[in-house]
Design a protein around this motif. Structure first.
Motif, short mmCIF file in Angstrom:
data_model
loop_
_atom_site.label_atom_id
_atom_site.label_comp_id
_atom_site.label_asym_id
_atom_site.label_seq_id
_atom_site.Cartn_x
_atom_site.Cartn_y
_atom_site.Cartn_z
N ASN A 41 54.40 -9.82 33.20
CA ASN A 41 55.75 -9.60 33.74
C ASN A 41 55.72 -8.69 34.96
O ASN A 41 56.71 -8.04 35.29
CB ASN A 41 56.66 -9.01 32.67
CG ASN A 41 56.17 -7.65 32.18
OD1 ASN A 41 55.06 -7.22 32.53
ND2 ASN A 41 56.99 -6.97 31.39
N GLN A 42 54.55 -8.65 35.63
CA GLN A 42 54.41 -7.85 36.84
C GLN A 42 53.71 -8.65 37.93
O GLN A 42 52.93 -9.57 37.66
CB GLN A 42 53.59 -6.57 36.57
CG GLN A 42 54.23 -5.58 35.62
CD GLN A 42 53.36 -4.35 35.44
OE1 GLN A 42 52.13 -4.45 35.40
NE2 GLN A 42 53.99 -3.19 35.35
N TYR A 43 54.01 -8.27 39.18
CA TYR A 43 53.25 -8.77 40.33
C TYR A 43 52.33 -7.66 40.83
O TYR A 43 52.74 -6.49 40.90
CB TYR A 43 54.18 -9.20 41.46
CG TYR A 43 54.80 -10.56 41.27
CD1 TYR A 43 54.20 -11.70 41.83
CD2 TYR A 43 55.98 -10.72 40.55
CE1 TYR A 43 54.77 -12.96 41.67
CE2 TYR A 43 56.56 -11.97 40.40
CZ TYR A 43 55.95 -13.08 40.96
OH TYR A 43 56.51 -14.32 40.79
N VAL A 44 51.11 -8.02 41.17
CA VAL A 44 50.16 -7.06 41.72
C VAL A 44 50.09 -7.29 43.22
O VAL A 44 49.65 -8.35 43.69
CB VAL A 44 48.77 -7.22 41.08
CG1 VAL A 44 47.81 -6.17 41.65
CG2 VAL A 44 48.87 -7.08 39.56
N ALA A 87 58.55 -7.82 37.61
CA ALA A 87 59.02 -9.14 38.03
C ALA A 87 60.50 -9.13 38.38
O ALA A 87 60.96 -9.92 39.23
CB ALA A 87 58.72 -10.17 36.94
N GLU A 88 61.28 -8.23 37.75
CA GLU A 88 62.71 -8.19 38.06
C GLU A 88 62.99 -7.61 39.45
O GLU A 88 64.13 -7.61 39.91
CB GLU A 88 63.47 -7.39 37.01
CG GLU A 88 63.09 -5.93 36.90
CD GLU A 88 62.10 -5.67 35.77
OE1 GLU A 88 62.11 -4.52 35.25
OE2 GLU A 88 61.35 -6.59 35.41
N ASN A 89 61.95 -7.12 40.13
CA ASN A 89 62.12 -6.60 41.48
C ASN A 89 61.84 -7.66 42.56
O ASN A 89 61.86 -7.35 43.74
CB ASN A 89 61.22 -5.38 41.72
CG ASN A 89 61.82 -4.10 41.17
OD1 ASN A 89 62.60 -4.15 40.22
ND2 ASN A 89 61.46 -2.98 41.74
#
Length: 397
Positions: free
Chosen positions: A165-168, A235-237
Motif C-alpha cells: 500500500n506504498q509507493y517507493v 498510496a492514498e497520496n
C-alpha cells in the motif's frame, strides 16, 4: 445657420495607461489591482532590494499574502477566494512589479501545488491540504524538472514502484521554487501505469531538499533540488484522477498564464522608473526626457507595454469564458517576457550607471526576467509550440 456643435476635448491618456485599459476592467478587477499594488508599495518595495542582495526570501510577508486571499485565488472553495482569471492575472502583474520572486511564490503555491490537488486530487486530499495552503499554513512546491530533463519532462528518470500500500519513490528534481521551505511537494514520477503525481510531505524519510546557491537571478526566491532515496509514499497520496503528461502540463499552463501577466509588472516598473528618472535627470541644461533618443526609448517601452497588456487581458477573458487554448498562452508568455527584457535593458540605458545599482529596481528586474525567460517553457519551446499550431508540423522531434 446650423448650430455649432462643440466636441468635448478628449483628455490626455495616462503615461502608464495609454489605451485606457483601466476602462476595460470590472470594478472588482480594479479593486484587486489597487489592493495588491498598495501591498507591494507598502510592504514589498521597502524590503525587496535587501532580500535580493542577501539572497533570501521575505517569508515574513507570507501571512499577509495569504490574508489578502492571493494563494489559490482563482480556485473555488476550500478557503480559496474564487476570483476570475483576469483578477488572478492582475494580481500577478502587481506582485511582479515588486519582484519576480514574490509572484513566483504565489504562482507556485496556487497554480503548481494547489491546482493539481484541486483538479486531480481526491476529496480527502482536497480537504486535508487546500484550506491550509490557502491560509499559508502549508507551503507547496512542484517537482517536475530534472537535472537532465528540462524542456523534455517526459524523459524524466524519477520513478515510483508500488509495494503493498506504498509507493517507493527514487530520483531527483531540479530548480524547484519553494523547495526547501515547502511543507508538501507535488512530485511527478514514472510508474508502471505511466506518469503519476504524488503528494510528498516534508519530513518523509528519504526526502531531502537542498537550496541552490550562487544565483544571479531570482535571488529573493527559494530555489532547491529535491532528492528521493527509497522514499515511501502512502498510496492514498497519489493524485487519483490523472495519468500521463496531461497532469503536469496542465499545471504548467496555469503557471504560464500568470507569468504572461507577471512579466508586465516588471516591465511597467522599469518603464515607470525610467520615465520618472528622465524627467528629473538634467544634462546639457535640461531634463534628458526632452531629448529625442530618450523619448524614442520611452515611446517604444510604452507601446510594447500597452500591447502586452491587451494581449494578456484577452488571454484572461478567453480563460474566463472557458475557451482558452494552450497555444494562446504560449503566444502571450513568449511575447510578454521578450518585451519585458527589452524594456528593462532600455530602461537601464536611460539611467546610465545608476541603473546597475539596487537603489533602483531595473537591474534586479532585468536579472529576474532572465529566469522568467527560461522557466515554464523556454522562449524556444514556446516558439515551436506556436510554429506547430500554425503549420501543423511537429518540430520537436
Amino acid at each position: 445657420m446650423a448650430a455649432t456643435v462643440t466636441t468635448p476635448k478628449t483628455p490626455m491618456p495616462s503615461a502608464i495607461d495609454l489605451y485606457n485599459i483601466d476602462h476595460l476592467l470590472s470594478e472588482e478587477e480594479r479593486m484587486v489591482r489597487d489592493t495588491v499594488r498598495r501591498f507591494v508599495q507598502e510592504k514589498v518595495n521597502p524590503v525587496i532590494g535587501g532580500h535580493f542582495e542577501a539572497g533570501t526570501f521575505p517569508r515574513e510577508l507570507i501571512p499577509e499574502i495569504a490574508e489578502l486571499g492571493l494563494l489559490g485565488m482563482h480556485l473555488e472553495g476550500y478557503g480559496c477566494a474564487g476570483l476570475n482569471a483576469v483578477s488572478y492575472g492582475i494580481a500577478c502583474q502587481e506582485l511582479e512589479a515588486g519582484d519576480s520572486g514574490i509572484r513566483s511564490f504565489v504562482s507556485v503555491q496556487g497554480s503548481l501545488a494547489m491546482f493539481p490537488i484541486y483538479s486531480y486530487g481526491s476529496e480527502e486530499q482536497k480537504q486535508k491540504y487546500l484550506p491550509k495552503m490557502a491560509s499559508g499554513e502549508f507551503i507547496g512546491c512542484f517537482g517536475l524538472t530534472e537535472p537532465d530533463f528540462g524542456s523534455d519532462p517526459s524523459g524524466m528518470r524519477t520513478n515510483a514502484r508500488l509495494e503493498g500500500n506504498q509507493y517507493v519513490l527514487n530520483g531527483s528534481k531540479m530548480w524547484i521554487t519553494n523547495g526547501s521551505v515547502a511543507d508538501i511537494a507535488v512530485v511527478w514520477a514514472k510508474t508502471d501505469e505511466g506518469i503519476r503525481g504524488f503528494i510528498v510531505e516534508k519530513g518523509t524519510p528519504g526526502f531531502t531538499a537542498n537550496d541552490i546557491k550562487h544565483k544571479l537571478s531570482l535571488r529573493a526566491s527559494v530555489t532547491s533540488e529535491l532528492h528521493f532515496d527509497d522514499c515511501r509514499i502512502p498510496a492514498e497520496n497519489v493524485l487519483p484522477n490523472v495519468k500521463g503528461m496531461k497532469g503536469p502540463l496542465s499545471c504548467l499552463n496555469e503557471a504560464r498564464f500568470g507569468i504572461a501577466w507577471g512579466a508586465m509588472g516588471a516591465m511597467r516598473a522599469c518603464y515607470e522608473t525610467a520615465l520618472e528618472y528622465a524627467k528629473t535627470r538634467v544634462q546639457f541644461g535640461k531634463p534628458i526626457a526632452g531629448f529625442q533618443l530618450v523619448q524614442q526609448k520611452l515611446a517604444i517601452m510604452a507601446t510594447e507595454l500597452t500591447k502586452a497588456q491587451l494581449l494578456s487581458l484577452q488571454l484572461g477573458r478567453l480563460k474566463d469564458e472557458g475557451i482558452l487554448h494552450p497555444v494562446q498562452i504560449s503566444i502571450a508568455k513568449r511575447n510578454n517576457v521578450r518585451e519585458a527584457i527589452k524594456a528593462a535593458r532600455e530602461a537601464r540605458s536611460i539611467l546610465g550607471a545608476n541603473g546597475v545599482t539596487l537603489e533602483y529596481p531595473i537591474s534586479r528586474h532585468m536579472n529576474n526576467l532572465e529566469s522568467v525567460f527560461t522557466y515554464e517553457g523556454t522562449d524556444d519551446i514556446h516558439t515551436l509550440i506556436i510554429g506547430q499550431a500554425i503549420t501543423g508540423m511537429n518540430a520537436f522531434a
